[in-house]
Each structure stands twice: as structure tokens, then as C-alpha cells.
Design a protein around this motif. Structure first.
Motif, mmCIF file in Angstrom:
data_model
loop_
_atom_site.group_PDB
_atom_site.id
_atom_site.type_symbol
_atom_site.label_atom_id
_atom_site.label_comp_id
_atom_site.label_asym_id
_atom_site.label_seq_id
_atom_site.Cartn_x
_atom_site.Cartn_y
_atom_site.Cartn_z
ATOM 1 N N ALA A 191 0.829 -1.209 0.000
ATOM 2 C CA ALA A 191 0.000 0.000 0.000
ATOM 3 C C ALA A 191 0.862 1.257 0.000
ATOM 4 C CB ALA A 191 -0.932 0.003 1.210
ATOM 5 N N ARG A 192 1.891 1.253 0.786
ATOM 6 C CA ARG A 192 2.702 2.457 0.971
ATOM 7 C C ARG A 192 3.694 2.685 -0.171
ATOM 8 N NH1 ARG A 192 2.567 5.441 4.922
ATOM 9 N NH2 ARG A 192 4.134 6.959 5.429
ATOM 10 N N PHE A 193 4.321 1.611 -0.630
ATOM 11 C CA PHE A 193 5.429 1.761 -1.590
ATOM 12 C C PHE A 193 5.143 1.181 -2.970
ATOM 13 C CE2 PHE A 193 7.289 1.348 2.683
ATOM 14 C CZ PHE A 193 7.831 2.613 2.801
ATOM 15 N N GLY A 232 9.355 11.834 -0.432
ATOM 16 C CA GLY A 232 9.922 11.847 0.903
ATOM 17 C C GLY A 232 9.718 10.560 1.675
ATOM 18 N N ALA A 233 9.032 9.601 1.071
ATOM 19 C CA ALA A 233 8.768 8.350 1.777
ATOM 20 C C ALA A 233 10.036 7.507 1.828
ATOM 21 C CB ALA A 233 7.654 7.569 1.086
ATOM 22 N N ALA A 234 10.273 6.924 2.963
ATOM 23 C CA ALA A 234 11.415 6.036 3.098
ATOM 24 C C ALA A 234 11.185 4.803 2.228
ATOM 25 C CB ALA A 234 11.571 5.628 4.560
ATOM 26 N N ALA A 235 12.274 4.133 1.904
ATOM 27 C CA ALA A 235 12.167 2.917 1.108
ATOM 28 C C ALA A 235 11.585 1.804 1.967
ATOM 29 C CB ALA A 235 13.543 2.524 0.594
ATOM 30 N N PRO A 236 10.897 0.829 1.334
ATOM 31 C CA PRO A 236 10.381 -0.296 2.114
ATOM 32 C C PRO A 236 11.549 -1.111 2.663
ATOM 33 C CG PRO A 236 10.155 -0.735 -0.222
ATOM 34 C CD PRO A 236 10.633 0.692 -0.090
ATOM 35 N N GLY A 266 -2.296 -5.015 -1.351
ATOM 36 C CA GLY A 266 -1.959 -3.769 -0.664
ATOM 37 C C GLY A 266 -1.699 -2.636 -1.645
ATOM 38 N N GLY A 267 -1.052 -2.954 -2.769
ATOM 39 C CA GLY A 267 -0.817 -1.943 -3.794
ATOM 40 C C GLY A 267 -2.114 -1.397 -4.370
ATOM 41 N N VAL A 268 -3.073 -2.290 -4.603
ATOM 42 C CA VAL A 268 -4.399 -1.863 -5.093
ATOM 43 C C VAL A 268 -5.061 -0.972 -4.044
ATOM 44 C CG1 VAL A 268 -6.715 -2.674 -5.696
ATOM 45 C CG2 VAL A 268 -4.708 -3.847 -6.615
ATOM 46 N N THR A 321 -6.955 10.524 0.675
ATOM 47 C CA THR A 321 -6.830 11.622 1.637
ATOM 48 C C THR A 321 -6.052 11.167 2.870
ATOM 49 O OG1 THR A 321 -8.850 11.054 2.851
ATOM 50 C CG2 THR A 321 -9.112 12.483 0.913
ATOM 51 N N GLU A 322 -5.636 12.151 3.666
ATOM 52 C CA GLU A 322 -4.971 11.855 4.938
ATOM 53 C C GLU A 322 -5.863 10.984 5.815
ATOM 54 O OE1 GLU A 322 -1.989 12.547 6.337
ATOM 55 O OE2 GLU A 322 -1.194 13.633 4.617
ATOM 56 N N ARG A 323 -7.162 11.265 5.800
ATOM 57 C CA ARG A 323 -8.098 10.480 6.619
ATOM 58 C C ARG A 323 -8.159 9.029 6.153
ATOM 59 N NH1 ARG A 323 -11.980 10.180 10.221
ATOM 60 N NH2 ARG A 323 -14.027 9.299 9.759
ATOM 61 N N HIS A 324 -8.189 8.811 4.849
ATOM 62 C CA HIS A 324 -8.179 7.443 4.321
ATOM 63 C C HIS A 324 -6.945 6.688 4.814
ATOM 64 C CE1 HIS A 324 -10.743 8.724 0.586
ATOM 65 N NE2 HIS A 324 -11.508 8.494 1.653
ATOM 66 N N TRP A 325 -5.792 7.349 4.704
ATOM 67 C CA TRP A 325 -4.549 6.716 5.140
ATOM 68 C C TRP A 325 -4.549 6.470 6.643
ATOM 69 C CZ3 TRP A 325 -0.939 4.119 2.701
ATOM 70 C CH2 TRP A 325 -0.843 4.280 1.313
ATOM 71 N N ALA A 326 -5.083 7.407 7.410
ATOM 72 C CA ALA A 326 -5.129 7.231 8.863
ATOM 73 C C ALA A 326 -5.971 6.013 9.230
ATOM 74 C CB ALA A 326 -5.681 8.494 9.535
ATOM 75 N N VAL A 327 -7.105 5.852 8.581
ATOM 76 C CA VAL A 327 -7.976 4.703 8.861
ATOM 77 C C VAL A 327 -7.283 3.405 8.437
ATOM 78 C CG1 VAL A 327 -10.149 3.571 8.225
ATOM 79 C CG2 VAL A 327 -10.119 6.011 8.774
ATOM 80 N N ALA A 328 -6.715 3.388 7.237
ATOM 81 C CA ALA A 328 -6.060 2.177 6.732
ATOM 82 C C ALA A 328 -4.865 1.799 7.605
ATOM 83 C CB ALA A 328 -5.616 2.382 5.285
ATOM 84 N N ASN A 329 -4.031 2.776 7.943
ATOM 85 C CA ASN A 329 -2.870 2.490 8.776
ATOM 86 C C ASN A 329 -3.279 2.054 10.180
ATOM 87 O OD1 ASN A 329 -1.056 3.058 6.743
ATOM 88 N ND2 ASN A 329 -0.863 5.198 7.320
ATOM 89 N N GLY A 330 -4.325 2.675 10.715
ATOM 90 C CA GLY A 330 -4.829 2.253 12.022
ATOM 91 C C GLY A 330 -5.315 0.818 11.998
ATOM 92 N N LEU A 331 -6.032 0.455 10.932
ATOM 93 C CA LEU A 331 -6.530 -0.902 10.798
ATOM 94 C C LEU A 331 -5.379 -1.904 10.651
ATOM 95 C CD1 LEU A 331 -8.914 -2.855 10.499
ATOM 96 C CD2 LEU A 331 -8.933 -2.318 8.066
ATOM 97 N N LEU A 332 -4.403 -1.580 9.808
ATOM 98 C CA LEU A 332 -3.259 -2.476 9.633
ATOM 99 C C LEU A 332 -2.460 -2.616 10.935
ATOM 100 C CD1 LEU A 332 -2.086 -1.393 6.080
ATOM 101 C CD2 LEU A 332 -3.064 -3.604 6.717
ATOM 102 N N GLY A 333 -2.285 -1.501 11.652
ATOM 103 C CA GLY A 333 -1.599 -1.569 12.943
ATOM 104 C C GLY A 333 -2.352 -2.423 13.945
ATOM 105 N N ALA A 334 -3.672 -2.281 13.970
ATOM 106 C CA ALA A 334 -4.489 -3.077 14.889
ATOM 107 C C ALA A 334 -4.424 -4.564 14.527
ATOM 108 C CB ALA A 334 -5.938 -2.588 14.868
#
Length: 196
Positions: A30-32, A98-102, A162-164, A171-184
């Protein structure tokens, strides 16, 4: 010699079902994106292959004889997975340029090798399928190649998914929800470590 089909089915199911490695593959995809995440995916797959070979080669017996080593592995794995879950949950949207490499091959290998759930799967496979080879070295080669191959296929599929997903997060909100879910989900993968 026993049939190899039960081993193939076990390896396919155990590598494709959700767990900490699949969450890592999805998050990196998703990220890279898929292609930049392939070294991490290869490291995750190689890690489970190395663990399966080590379990079949006798390391599993040593771990089973040392309960303190099992507890230490569980504690270290739990701490690392929870730290990583927290980092993923708080990561935000990727910044263009600015994203770090995977993580690469070595990170994937180390991540998998400290995962107590993966050890449980590979130890179970070594005990259950020991009749498939005439020697510990033969069993180590068979299990290592089988688990690495199936894990590479399964984790590549999770990474592509994840790439799809990442292309649909706008949006930032979409990413916040997705990252929160993946972290959980990654944090929840700690539960089976202590379940037994």
C-alpha cells in the motif's frame, strides 16, 4: 514414503492465511507499491523457509527442550510486533519523494525469524511431516523449499492487494484509517503467540 500432498496443502494454507507477515506485505504494498516491496516479500518468504529448514534440521527439538528460550522468543517477538504495529498505525500518508524505502530482504528475513507464530507453524510441520524424507537434511531441504515457495506466492498476492488498496487511498483520513486498521491487525497477531 508418505504422500507430499498434505504438506503442500498445509504450507499453502499456513502461508496464505492472515498473520503478521501478510500484514507487513499489505502495508508495504500500500505504501510503496508492489515492485519496490518485492525485496521485503522475498525476505519474509526466505525467513519462513529458513525456519522450516531449521525446525526440520533439529533446532525445533532444542527449542522444545528449553522453555526459557520459548518464553524469551515470545517476549521479544511480542515487543517487536507491538512496536511495529504502533509505527504502522501512526505512519500517515506517504509523502511524494519523501517516503522512506520499504524494508529489504534482510528486514523481511529477521522479521519472520523472530515471529513465534511462524516458529509454531514450522515446528508443527517438522513434527507432522518427518516421514517424507529419509534424513533430517532431506526433510530440512523439503520443508524449507516448500514453505519458502508457497510463502513467496502468497505474500506476493497480499502485497499486490496492498498496492491496489494504496492506490485507492486519496486523503490523509483514508490513510489514517487504513494504517490504524493495519496496525491493529498486526497487534492482534500477537494473541495467538500467547494462546497456547
Amino acid at each position: 514414503m508418505d504422500s507430499i500432498w498434505p504438506l503442500l496443502l498445509f504450507a499453502a494454507i499456513s502461508t496464505a492465511t492472515p498473520g503478521s507477515a501478510t500484514v507487513m506485505a499489505v502495508a508495504s504494498g500500500a505504501r510503496f507499491g508492489f515492485v519496490p516491496s518485492l525485496p521485503l516479500v522475498a525476505g519474509l518468504a526466505l525467513g519462513i523457509g529458513v525456519m522450516a529448514a531449521a525446525a526440520a534440521g533439529g533446532l525445533g527439538a532444542v527449542l522444545l527442550l528449553l522453555p526459557s528460550a520459548q518464553v524469551a522468543l515470545r517476549l521479544a517477538g511480542t515487543a517487536y510486533l507491538l512496536w511495529l504495529a504502533w509505527r504502522i498505525a501512526r505512519s500517515g500518508a506517504p509523502r511524494h519523494g519523501g517516503a522512506a524505502a520499504p524494508g529489504g530482504l534482510l528486514l523481511g528475513l529477521l522479521f519472520t525469524c523472530q515471529n513465534p507464530k511462524a516458529w509454531a507453524v514450522t515446528l508443527g510441520a517438522a513434527a507432522s511431516f518427518s516421514g517424507l524424507a529419509g534424513s533430517p537434511a532431506g526433510l530440512a531441504l523439503l520443508l524449507g523449499c516448500t514453505f519458502a515457495g508457497f510463502a513467496l506466492l502468497a505474500l506476493s498476492a497480499w502485497c499486490a492487494a496492498g498496492g491496489v488498496m494504496g492506490r485507492r487511498l486519496r486523503t490523509e483520513r483514508h490513510w489514517a484509517v487504513a494504517n490504524g486498521l493495519l496496525g491493529a491487525l498486526l497487534a492482534a497477531s500477537v494473541v495467538p503467540i500467547w494462546w497456547s
